[in-house]
Design an enzyme around this catalytic site. Structure first.
Site, PDB file in Angstrom:
ATOM      1  N   ASP A  96       0.859  -1.183   0.000  1.00  0.00           N
ATOM      2  CA  ASP A  96       0.000   0.000   0.000  1.00  0.00           C
ATOM      3  C   ASP A  96       0.899   1.238   0.000  1.00  0.00           C
ATOM      4  O   ASP A  96       1.708   1.405   0.908  1.00  0.00           O
ATOM      5  CB  ASP A  96      -0.872  -0.026   1.267  1.00  0.00           C
ATOM      6  CG  ASP A  96      -2.154   0.787   1.134  1.00  0.00           C
ATOM      7  OD1 ASP A  96      -3.182   0.361   1.698  1.00  0.00           O
ATOM      8  OD2 ASP A  96      -2.095   1.852   0.486  1.00  0.00           O
ATOM      9  N   HIS A 322     -10.779  -1.744   5.044  1.00  0.00           N
ATOM     10  CA  HIS A 322     -10.495  -1.263   6.404  1.00  0.00           C
ATOM     11  C   HIS A 322     -11.132   0.095   6.690  1.00  0.00           C
ATOM     12  O   HIS A 322     -11.001   0.632   7.790  1.00  0.00           O
ATOM     13  CB  HIS A 322      -8.981  -1.144   6.583  1.00  0.00           C
ATOM     14  CG  HIS A 322      -8.403  -0.172   5.620  1.00  0.00           C
ATOM     15  ND1 HIS A 322      -8.354  -0.407   4.252  1.00  0.00           N
ATOM     16  CD2 HIS A 322      -7.923   1.078   5.790  1.00  0.00           C
ATOM     17  CE1 HIS A 322      -7.845   0.645   3.652  1.00  0.00           C
ATOM     18  NE2 HIS A 322      -7.574   1.568   4.557  1.00  0.00           N
TER      19      HIS A 322
HETATM   20  O1  TEU Z   1      -8.941   6.315   2.296  1.00  0.00           O
HETATM   21  C1  TEU Z   1      -9.403   7.335   1.491  1.00  0.00           C
HETATM   22  C2  TEU Z   1     -10.744   7.721   1.774  1.00  0.00           C
HETATM   23  O2  TEU Z   1     -11.295   8.397   1.025  1.00  0.00           O
HETATM   24  C3  TEU Z   1     -11.306   7.258   3.025  1.00  0.00           C
HETATM   25  O3  TEU Z   1     -11.012   8.210   3.880  1.00  0.00           O
HETATM   26  C4  TEU Z   1     -12.726   7.058   2.917  1.00  0.00           C
HETATM   27  O4  TEU Z   1     -13.346   7.932   2.133  1.00  0.00           O
HETATM   28  C5  TEU Z   1     -13.355   7.247   4.203  1.00  0.00           C
HETATM   29  O5  TEU Z   1     -12.676   6.700   5.182  1.00  0.00           O
HETATM   30  C6  TEU Z   1     -14.662   6.609   4.133  1.00  0.00           C
HETATM   31  O6  TEU Z   1     -15.307   7.217   5.089  1.00  0.00           O
HETATM   32  C7  TEU Z   1      -7.572   6.084   2.234  1.00  0.00           C
HETATM   33  C8  TEU Z   1      -7.266   4.957   3.196  1.00  0.00           C
HETATM   34  O7  TEU Z   1      -7.944   3.818   2.769  1.00  0.00           O
HETATM   35  C9  TEU Z   1      -7.724   5.407   4.566  1.00  0.00           C
HETATM   36  O8  TEU Z   1      -7.583   4.377   5.511  1.00  0.00           O
HETATM   37  C10 TEU Z   1      -6.877   6.602   4.970  1.00  0.00           C
HETATM   38  O9  TEU Z   1      -7.353   7.083   6.183  1.00  0.00           O
HETATM   39  C11 TEU Z   1      -6.983   7.699   3.912  1.00  0.00           C
HETATM   40  O10 TEU Z   1      -6.833   7.222   2.592  1.00  0.00           O
HETATM   41  C12 TEU Z   1      -5.871   8.690   4.101  1.00  0.00           C
HETATM   42  O11 TEU Z   1      -4.646   8.084   3.795  1.00  0.00           O
END
Ligand code: TEU
Ligand code: CA
Length: 552
Positions: A96, A322
């Site tokens: 990732d 997640h």
């Molecule tokens: O997530 C991107 C994202 O858009 C998420 O924040 C999502 O929209 C939101 O959680 C849904 O409510 C990625 C990763 O998957 C996330 O875990 C990170 O927090 C985020 O980017 C920032 O890196």
């Protein structure tokens, strides 16, 4: 070399998968320990969410050093062993990569704050406007997206937490740094990359207030994003035919996703889009509680299947990750029809055109934990929401019900391996509480029961390997006006698949679209032992899923 169209990818959140040294935090040795379990399941790649050096404000999505492994998760030797042992089992590793932002603990940011121009230019730093923030853009974790730097009377941009400073992709030197990082991990034997919110990295030249939103329309699928991805491909993973990529595309469009994933564009292999997971957002607001809009869900799934197919794009197929609540609790029935609804939802996704992703625990039907106290939460986005909602005067019960429905912690509770203490996840104190239903829902129980959700996923994974129609077949939507049924077809050479799924706990009837006589037909898979054989009209039972294989 693996064909990602025939592959299934298993997502691991290392912090919650398996703890090998009793500190309550899952780690890389824990993943190595469970490789035989994943081999038996039949998956081809493991996607590991970030385990690099990080202050863990956003559980690793705030990276302070891209080249080093956070000691909480293990050592570089552990990682090299994981790649080696995985390859022996024909399982490849996908990492990732978080390149929209770094942690403010990263040396680049520290040197920028110390005033070094070279590093200030690695970030998005802007002058105050009218004595305040440069724009009214909002962080996705709540509050302004700009943080003031008093030393230089300027602001830096953070679309996520204040400790996650956005990177300036306009800076070629910065992009070069990023390419070196990816080449480093390719050198370690990595065969896949998941690119975190990669469609947000292209910011506009000037920062304007958004008079009708939170600013995302200015930087989502932004200017030059396709040039950046073409360069990224050319300079790094594009050089290796056996390295695949998936881009996480936040609030994106089909047009852009076709360009991101169509082979002729030479950008990425596939994309994650999230529109199908916003059909229970009341008025588009994540922080709301409502039953999912079934018709809207079908319309979105059909649209992305058909349009991406037309444009030769490729979808990543998923219900869970997640950041999302557990699907059997969200779109299924995790009490009365736990087994049947989990299998139906799996059938919907795994029979579609694209590459399926399974999130740890989904294959044994893990549910939302229904935390009833804020103290049990760990996710920065959820805790921020709790504070903001409280300030807005909402009562605690109401806020907890919203979090029970939408919090990201719903999918971050420890993996449920067996009925021993802490479900066999750790011999210590888990960093986050377990779901109380682990004595009934766990891997051990699934492996003992041939009718379990686990063996159903195993069968779906094997079918994609055995039947080319699943990987390469044309997707054909069927009339989407049924109150309860989502059905579609796949067509390939002289074969057809008819995939029928009942999204509700009531029996219903379904008119089959094809005249049977010209075809030999059989049931490929079903979550009922005695599914009706093919006929003009079929009775579909609660949460029934059945896949008919028709061959001329
Ligand atoms: O997530 C991107 C994202 O858009 C998420 O924040 C999502 O929209 C939101 O959680 C849904 O409510 C990625 C990763 O998957 C996330 O875990 C990170 O927090 C985020 O980017 C920032 O890196
Ligand atoms: Ca540990």
């Amino acid at each position: 070399m693996k064909d990602f169209k025939k592959s299934v990818i298993y997502q691991i959140y290392p912090k919650s998968f398996k703890d090998s040294n009793g500190d309550g935090i899952g780690d890389l040795k824990g993943v190595i320990e469970k490789l035989p379990y994943l081999k038996q399941l039949g998956i081809d790649y493991i996607w590991l969410t970030p385990f690099y050096v990080s202050p863990q404000k956003d559980n690793g999505y705030d990276v302070a050093d891209y080249y080093r492994i956070d000691e909480k998760f293990g050592t570089m030797a552990d990682f090299e062993e994981l790649v080696r042992e995985g390859r022996k089992l024909d399982i490849e590793i996908m990492l990732d990569m978080v390149f929209n932002h770094t942690s403010t603990e990263h040396s680049w940011f520290k040197r920028a704050m110390a005033g070094e121009e070279k590093y200030k230019n690695y970030y998005i730093i802007a002058e105050p406007k009218n004595g305040g923030e440069p724009t009214n853009w909002l962080s996705k974790f709540g509050g302004s997206a700009w943080e003031y730097i008093k030393e230089c009377n300027e602001y830096y941009l953070h679309l996520f937490d204040v400790t996650q400073a956005d990177l300036n992709w306009k800076n070629k030197e910065l992009r070069q740094e990023i390419f070196e990082i990816v080449k480093f991990w390719i050198g370690k034997g990595v065969k896949g990359f998941r690119l975190d919110v990669i469609n947000l990295v292209a910011k506009p030249d000037d920062y304007k207030n958004d008079d009708r939103g939170d600013g995302r329309r200015f930087y989502t699928d932004g200017p030059n994003i396709h040039d950046y991805l073409k360069e990224f491909n050319r300079e790094t993973f594009g050089k290796q035919a056996d390295v695949i990529t998936v881009g996480e595309m936040s609030s994106t469009s089909i047009e852009n996703c076709i360009r991101y994933s169509a082979p002729q564009e030479q950008e990425l292999s596939m994309v994650f889009s999230f529109h199908h997971l916003k059909v229970d957002y009341k008025g588009g607001d994540k922080w709301s509680v409502m039953d999912f809009d079934f018709k809207q869900l079908i319309q979105i799934l059909n649209l992305w299947q058909v349009e991406m197919q037309e444009g030769n794009g490729w979808n990543a197929l998923f219900w869970c990750n997640h950041d999302q609540p557990r699907i059997v609790s969200r779109f299924g029935d995790d009490e009365k029809y736990h087994n049947k609804s989990a299998k139906m939802l799996a059938t919907v996704m795994h029979m579609m055109r694209g590459t399926p992703y399974i999130y740890q625990g989904e294959e044994v039907g893990m549910t939302n934990p229904y935390f009833d106290k804020i103290e049990l939460h760990r996710d920065i986005e959820s805790i921020n929401y709790y504070e903001i909602a409280k300030q807005q005067g909402q009562n605690k019960q109401q806020i907890m019900r919203v979090l029970q429905s939408k919090s990201r912690d719903n999918s971050r509770t420890p993996m449920q391996w067996d009925t021993s203490a802490n479900a066999g996840f750790t011999t210590g104190t888990p960093w986050i509480s377990l779901s109380e239903n682990y004595p009934n829902i766990n891997v051990e129980a699934n492996l003992r029961d041939r009718n379990s959700i686990y063996y159903y996923y195993q069968q779906l994974i094997q079918l994609r390997k055995d039947y080319d129609i699943i990987a390469y077949g044309k997707y054909k939507p069927l009339v989407a006006d049924h109150e309860k049924i989502f059905a579609y077809m796949r067509e390939y050479k002289n074969q057809k698949l008819l995939v029928i799924n009942n999204f509700y706990g009531q029996e219903t009837k379904f008119q089959c679209p094809i005249d049977i006589d010209e075809y030999n037909h059989k049931i490929l898979i079903s979550n009922y032992a005695d599914s009706a054989s093919y006929s003009k009209e079929i009775v579909i039972r609660p949460y029934e899923a059945v896949v008919y294989h028709l061959e001329k």
